[in-house]
Scaffold this active site. Structure first.
Site, PDB file in Angstrom:
ATOM      1  N   VAL A  49       0.885  -1.167   0.000  1.00 46.25           N
ATOM      2  CA  VAL A  49       0.000   0.000   0.000  1.00 46.25           C
ATOM      3  C   VAL A  49       0.923   1.218   0.000  1.00 46.25           C
ATOM      4  CG1 VAL A  49      -1.699   1.337   1.313  1.00 46.25           C
ATOM      5  CG2 VAL A  49      -1.885  -1.161   1.202  1.00 46.25           C
ATOM      6  N   GLU A  50       0.696   2.140  -0.912  1.00 43.43           N
ATOM      7  CA  GLU A  50       1.658   3.234  -1.111  1.00 43.43           C
ATOM      8  C   GLU A  50       0.993   4.604  -1.040  1.00 43.43           C
ATOM      9  OE1 GLU A  50       3.994   2.891  -4.684  1.00 43.43           O
ATOM     10  OE2 GLU A  50       4.803   4.909  -4.485  1.00 43.43           O
ATOM     11  N   ASP A  51       1.713   5.519  -0.410  1.00 42.44           N
ATOM     12  CA  ASP A  51       1.444   6.947  -0.567  1.00 42.44           C
ATOM     13  C   ASP A  51       2.286   7.372  -1.771  1.00 42.44           C
ATOM     14  OD1 ASP A  51       0.964   9.623  -0.400  1.00 42.44           O
ATOM     15  OD2 ASP A  51       1.867   9.897   1.588  1.00 42.44           O
TER      16      ASP A  51
END
Ligand SMILES: *[C@@H]1O[C@H](CO)[C@@H](O)[C@H](O)[C@H]1NC(C)=O
Ligand SMILES: *[C@@H]1O[C@H](CO)[C@@H](O)[C@H](O)[C@H]1NC(C)=O
Ligand SMILES: *[C@@H]1O[C@H](CO)[C@@H](O)[C@H](O)[C@H]1NC(C)=O
Ligand SMILES: *[C@@H]1O[C@H](CO)[C@@H](O)[C@H](O)[C@H]1NC(C)=O
Ligand SMILES: *[C@@H]1O[C@H](CO)[C@@H](O)[C@H](O)[C@H]1NC(C)=O
Ligand SMILES: *[C@@H]1O[C@H](CO)[C@@H](O)[C@H](O)[C@H]1NC(C)=O
Length: 299
Positions: A231-233
């Protein structure tokens, strides 16, 4: 979608570690914001309710004093990493003599929430991929972006987009219907170092889509060294404002290297979590609820 990892950058000072900014990702933001605004003028879309468990408890792990802290992974012998943009799990090396060529997972698309009150736009993405951690020249990845925009009148719009990318080339959107709470399977296959297949399917619609990709250059061939569930910003100039995504659980996590199927758990895979680069406060908590499952919670 490139990983930015300060201490790793120090180790590999000669490796190009530039974050993708530039036109393609800025364009991504503009295009996505435009889409959210169109949805708003079309009356907005309502989030489905009751699927979210926004974490409110503090981290049970030791709070890192800075974003380079490396701690034991609580589910096993592998490492807990911290960064400013990636959360989830990474197998940092394939079995001896093999390279990763298949990475798979299924997850339920989160319905993003603003982390604070008031108007604004917040984003995030979940993907699976090969390379980009210890091997920084390339990432073959596919995933789903989400965004929520809160308008001055208090109404909200939500957007979801399936995409694929062979970093350092930019991302492309699939023509693919995806919404919050959809169950999506993500598949990355790399039959060779220079050819990849990115696919996704949606259990709700029965739709599926795939794209054959080529390495953008001879210096961005895959090495098959890392398998990832993230999960990435993501970045667009700088890190985009990060939505509260509740919990993303990747299930059916599969990593194949040649004919070897590697289990995904705290023995084989490292966890990685996002800390706020300014406050150093952890923003996510990743764990392995079971073998072949990776859970990432917003805290
Ligand atoms: C989410 O999807 C599941 C089926 O995949 C369904 O049972 C559930 O009711 C949905 N929840 C919401 C809030 O739409
Ligand atoms: C950051 O954390 C690492 C690992 O705990 C430590 O070695 C390093 O000294 C810390 N750096 C700063 C500037 O606090
Ligand atoms: C990880 O999976 C392997 C293979 O199934 C197993 O032997 C090992 O005990 C598991 N480790 C943990 C921490 O569950
Ligand atoms: C990569 O190298 C091969 C052989 O050296 C060459 O034929 C090919 O054109 C190169 N491809 C790119 C994209 O540079
Ligand atoms: C880090 O925390 C500060 C203070 O709460 C906040 O203003 C900032 O947006 C956060 N940064 C990110 C990348 O979320
Ligand atoms: C991994 O750690 C989490 C958080 O402490 C825990 O809830 C979970 O049960 C653990 N998983 C396994 C397989 O031990």
């Amino acid at each position: 979608m490139k990983f930015s990892f300060p201490f790793f950058a120090l180790w590999c000072a000669t490796t190009a570690m530039a974050r993708p900014g530039g036109s393609s990702l800025d364009q991504r933001m503009k295009q996505r914001t435009h889409n959210l605004q169109q949805m708003h003028s079309a009356g907005g879309s309502k989030p489905a309710s009751n699927i979210r468990t926004a974490g409110s408890s503090g981290p049970s792990i030791q709070v890192p004093t800075n974003e380079t802290a490396v701690l034991p992974n609580e589910n096993g012998s592998a490492t807990q990493y911290y960064t400013t943009n990636w959360a989830g799990a990474i197998i940092t090396a394939p079995p001896t003599g093999e390279t990763f060529n298949i990475v798979i997972a299924t997850f339920v698309v989160p319905i993003p929430k603003p982390p604070v009150s008031g108007p604004g736009t917040w984003w995030g993405t979940a993907w699976v991929g090969i390379d980009g951690f210890t091997y920084g020249n390339a990432i073959l990845q596919t995933g789903v972006d989400w965004g929520v925009e809160v308008f001055a009148d208090g109404s909200s719009a939500y957007g979801y987009w399936g995409w694929y990318e062979w970093y350092p080339a930019g991302w492309s959107d699939f023509t693919f219907e995806v919404a919050g709470n959809d169950t999506i399977e993500l598949v990355i296959e790399a039959p060779s170092a220079s050819v990849g297949l990115a696919s996704m399917s949606n259990q709700r619609t029965g739709g599926s889509v795939s794209s054959m990709l080529k390495a953008p250059s001879n210096s961005s061939l895959l090495a098959g060294q890392n398998a990832e569930w993230i999960v990435e910003d993501f970045s667009s100039g700088g890190l985009v404002p990060f939505a509260d995504f509740g919990t993303v659980t990747f299930t059916g996590c599969t990593a194949e290297a040649g004919r070897t199927v590697v289990a995904v758990n705290g023995t084989t895979a490292s966890t990685i979590d996002i800390v706020n680069g300014t406050t150093k406060v952890p923003v996510t908590k990743s764990s392995f609820p079971a073998t072949d499952q990776v859970r990432v919670s917003y805290i």
